[in-house]
Scaffold this active site. Structure first.
Site, mmCIF file in Angstrom:
data_model
loop_
_atom_site.group_PDB
_atom_site.id
_atom_site.type_symbol
_atom_site.label_atom_id
_atom_site.label_comp_id
_atom_site.label_asym_id
_atom_site.label_seq_id
_atom_site.Cartn_x
_atom_site.Cartn_y
_atom_site.Cartn_z
ATOM 1 N N PRO A 25 -7.509 12.864 12.113
ATOM 2 C CA PRO A 25 -6.153 12.631 12.624
ATOM 3 C C PRO A 25 -5.434 11.572 11.779
ATOM 4 O O PRO A 25 -6.047 10.575 11.394
ATOM 5 C CB PRO A 25 -6.385 12.106 14.048
ATOM 6 C CG PRO A 25 -7.762 12.529 14.409
ATOM 7 C CD PRO A 25 -8.545 12.631 13.144
ATOM 8 N N ASN A 46 -5.097 4.747 -4.218
ATOM 9 C CA ASN A 46 -6.459 4.651 -3.651
ATOM 10 C C ASN A 46 -7.421 3.976 -4.631
ATOM 11 O O ASN A 46 -7.966 4.645 -5.522
ATOM 12 C CB ASN A 46 -6.957 6.051 -3.293
ATOM 13 C CG ASN A 46 -6.233 6.613 -2.083
ATOM 14 O OD1 ASN A 46 -5.003 6.773 -2.105
ATOM 15 N ND2 ASN A 46 -6.957 6.896 -1.031
ATOM 16 N N SER A 95 0.838 -1.195 0.000
ATOM 17 C CA SER A 95 0.000 0.000 0.000
ATOM 18 C C SER A 95 0.870 1.242 0.000
ATOM 19 O O SER A 95 1.991 1.232 0.541
ATOM 20 C CB SER A 95 -0.848 -0.027 1.279
ATOM 21 O OG SER A 95 -1.448 1.223 1.505
ATOM 22 N N LYS A 150 2.207 -3.930 6.865
ATOM 23 C CA LYS A 150 2.637 -3.980 5.457
ATOM 24 C C LYS A 150 4.166 -3.802 5.360
ATOM 25 O O LYS A 150 4.835 -4.481 4.577
ATOM 26 C CB LYS A 150 1.939 -2.888 4.646
ATOM 27 C CG LYS A 150 0.434 -3.081 4.504
ATOM 28 C CD LYS A 150 0.087 -4.271 3.622
ATOM 29 C CE LYS A 150 -1.404 -4.476 3.488
ATOM 30 N NZ LYS A 150 -1.779 -5.741 2.860
ATOM 31 N N ASP A 155 -4.288 11.908 8.754
ATOM 32 C CA ASP A 155 -4.349 12.119 7.302
ATOM 33 C C ASP A 155 -3.185 12.975 6.818
ATOM 34 O O ASP A 155 -2.738 13.884 7.538
ATOM 35 C CB ASP A 155 -5.646 12.831 6.919
ATOM 36 C CG ASP A 155 -6.776 11.857 6.635
ATOM 37 O OD1 ASP A 155 -6.544 10.638 6.735
ATOM 38 O OD2 ASP A 155 -7.884 12.329 6.321
ATOM 39 N N LEU A 194 -13.221 7.177 1.247
ATOM 40 C CA LEU A 194 -14.048 8.223 0.649
ATOM 41 C C LEU A 194 -15.121 7.682 -0.302
ATOM 42 O O LEU A 194 -16.299 8.030 -0.170
ATOM 43 C CB LEU A 194 -13.135 9.223 -0.094
ATOM 44 C CG LEU A 194 -13.870 10.364 -0.793
ATOM 45 C CD1 LEU A 194 -14.596 11.253 0.209
ATOM 46 C CD2 LEU A 194 -12.898 11.189 -1.614
ATOM 47 N N TYR A 197 -1.698 -1.080 10.953
ATOM 48 C CA TYR A 197 -1.972 -1.602 9.606
ATOM 49 C C TYR A 197 -0.779 -1.336 8.689
ATOM 50 O O TYR A 197 -0.241 -2.242 8.047
ATOM 51 C CB TYR A 197 -3.246 -0.960 9.024
ATOM 52 C CG TYR A 197 -3.393 -1.191 7.536
ATOM 53 C CD1 TYR A 197 -3.685 -2.458 7.038
ATOM 54 C CD2 TYR A 197 -3.203 -0.153 6.609
ATOM 55 C CE1 TYR A 197 -3.795 -2.679 5.668
ATOM 56 C CE2 TYR A 197 -3.309 -0.363 5.246
ATOM 57 C CZ TYR A 197 -3.612 -1.628 4.776
ATOM 58 O OH TYR A 197 -3.702 -1.848 3.422
#
Ligand code: NAD
Ligand code: UD1
Length: 349
Positions: free
Chosen positions: A304, A187, A127, A155, A306, A208, A151
């Protein structure tokens, strides 16, 4: 090469199901192992309807070493695509051990089974989160890596673990070395053009696009736009949204590269993105304009964790995998809406 069997872990999920379609179109046989924790077998039935081809399916957990050993003993697996895992950032902060177990341990068990069976071609779902809070854009694969939550750390740990494998091949003088593609997705949005398969989050969406589609279809009252004071084109966050079908095709290209004569020498990372940054407001406006549907929204505080902006330089994937994202923003918003409006409650069967 084209009748080779590809093992797809997590193949019933959002990206996995779209990748099964593209693998079948490319002439591969597909064997899916999925515990259906965050998906439904219905997605694979629809993959069969769309392609007119069969998907072999085993319901099971990738952490089950016996199961994985038997899968490799019973099938000649040319390459494995490892999608299975947990992916919600907020949840990972609340239950880190589950995330390390599901993501890191599943990869460990899978790789042990692969090594034992001498089937060492792997495509791993990484990711863009591994770039942490980027200082320079666009992001190239050699930029510094960091994690801001469990998370993302899972990765990173997996990437590091996989990077240790080629050295072991050298020490063992293996005549069938590991060949691994780390695909760093930006994304993913959109759905198959048929509207038969798509993203079906079981809880309130964090991302989103599913929030936009669920608002447009009336399941949510309004979208909260997190932050309108970023240093971006209109103050809202900027991301590199990529159509899931383009992403799926990137996996086919990676598998074809692994199986080609040159292969991939050891472990290589590839950004899969379009290279275009789109703001939240631009996305909402494109969605409303293309689909002629209202998306009520309000501007609220930043979320928070981002980052202001994140987008890819995908040159390496173009040069080495012969892959580029081809679908437009209009394709993304149209196909997301087609899936949601035809399946307002997701896979209900
Ligand atoms: P998804 O939840 O739709 O698919 C994951 C699938 O794996 C599900 O079908 C789930 O049931 C299965 N699964 C989970 N743990 C398992 C286990 N231990 N054994 C067997 N099956 C298991 O998610 P997705 O969006 O398709 O993501 C696929 C992969 O891509 C994940 O590894 C995710 O971290 C990564 N990724 C996703 C995004 C994204 O925005 N969707 C972005 C970057 C990376
Ligand atoms: C999130 C994850 C990231 C993961 C990626 C893809 C975080 C901090 N990061 O990234 O690890 O790899 O998803 O799964 O969760 N937005 C809103 N309102 C909403 C939802 C989102 O305004 O209801 C905004 C966000 O502030 C951001 C953009 O939309 O600017 C995209 O958000 P999202 O889809 O959650 O993806 P990322 O934040 O890029």
């Amino acid at each position: 090469m084209q009748t080779a069997t590809i093992l797809v872990t997590g193949g019933a999920g959002y990206i996995g199901s779209h990748t099964c379609i593209e693998l079948l179109h490319a002439g591969f046989k597909v064997l899916v192992v999925d515990n259906l924790d965050n998906s439904s077998e219905e997605s694979l039935k629809r993959v069969e309807q769309i392609t007119g081809k069969t998907v072999d399916f085993i319901k099971g957990d990738v952490r089950d070493a016996q199961l994985m050993a038997s899968i490799f003993a019973d099938n000649k697996i040319a390459a494995t695509i490892h999608f299975a895992g947990l992916k919600a950032v907020g949840e990972s902060c609340a239950m880190p051990l589950e995330y390390y177990d599901n993501n890191v341990n599943s990869t460990l068990v899978l790789c042990q089974a692969m090594e034992k069976a001498n089937s060492k071609n792997l495509v791993f779902s990484s990711s863009a989160t591994v770039y942490g809070d980027p200082e320079v854009l666009p992001l190239t694969e050699d930029m510094p890596l960091s994690a801001t939550n469990p998370y993302g750390r899972s990765k990173l740990i997996i990437e590091e673990m996989l990077r240790d494998l080629p050295e072991s091949d050298k020490l063992k003088k293996s005549d069938n070395p590991w060949s691994v593609a780390l695909l760093r997705y930006f994304n993913p949005v959109g759905a198959h053009e048929s509207g038969k398969i798509g993203e079906d989050p079981s809880d309130t969406p964090n991302n989103l696009m599913p929030f936009i589609t669920q608002t447009a279809v009336g399941r949510r009252a309004e979208l909260s736009i997190f932050g309108s004071d970023y240093d971006t084109v209109d103050g809202t966050g900027v991301r590199d949204y990529i159509h899931v079908v383009d992403l799926a095709r990137g996996h086919v290209k990676a598998v074809q590269k692994l199986l080609s004569k040159d292969g991939i020498d050891g472990v290589q990372a590839y950004n899969l993105g379009t290279g275009n940054g789109i703001s939240v407001l631009e996305m909402v406006k494109a969605f409303s304009a293309e689909n002629d549907v209202a998306v009520p929204y309000k501007l609220v505080e930043r979320r928070p964790g981002d980052v202001a902006a994140c987008y890819a330089d995908a040159t390496r994937a173009r040069v080495e995998l012969d892959w580029v994202a081809e679908m437009s923003l209009e394709d993304m918003v149209r196909d997301s809406w087609k899936w949601q409006s035809l399946n307002p409650d997701g896979y209900t069967v």
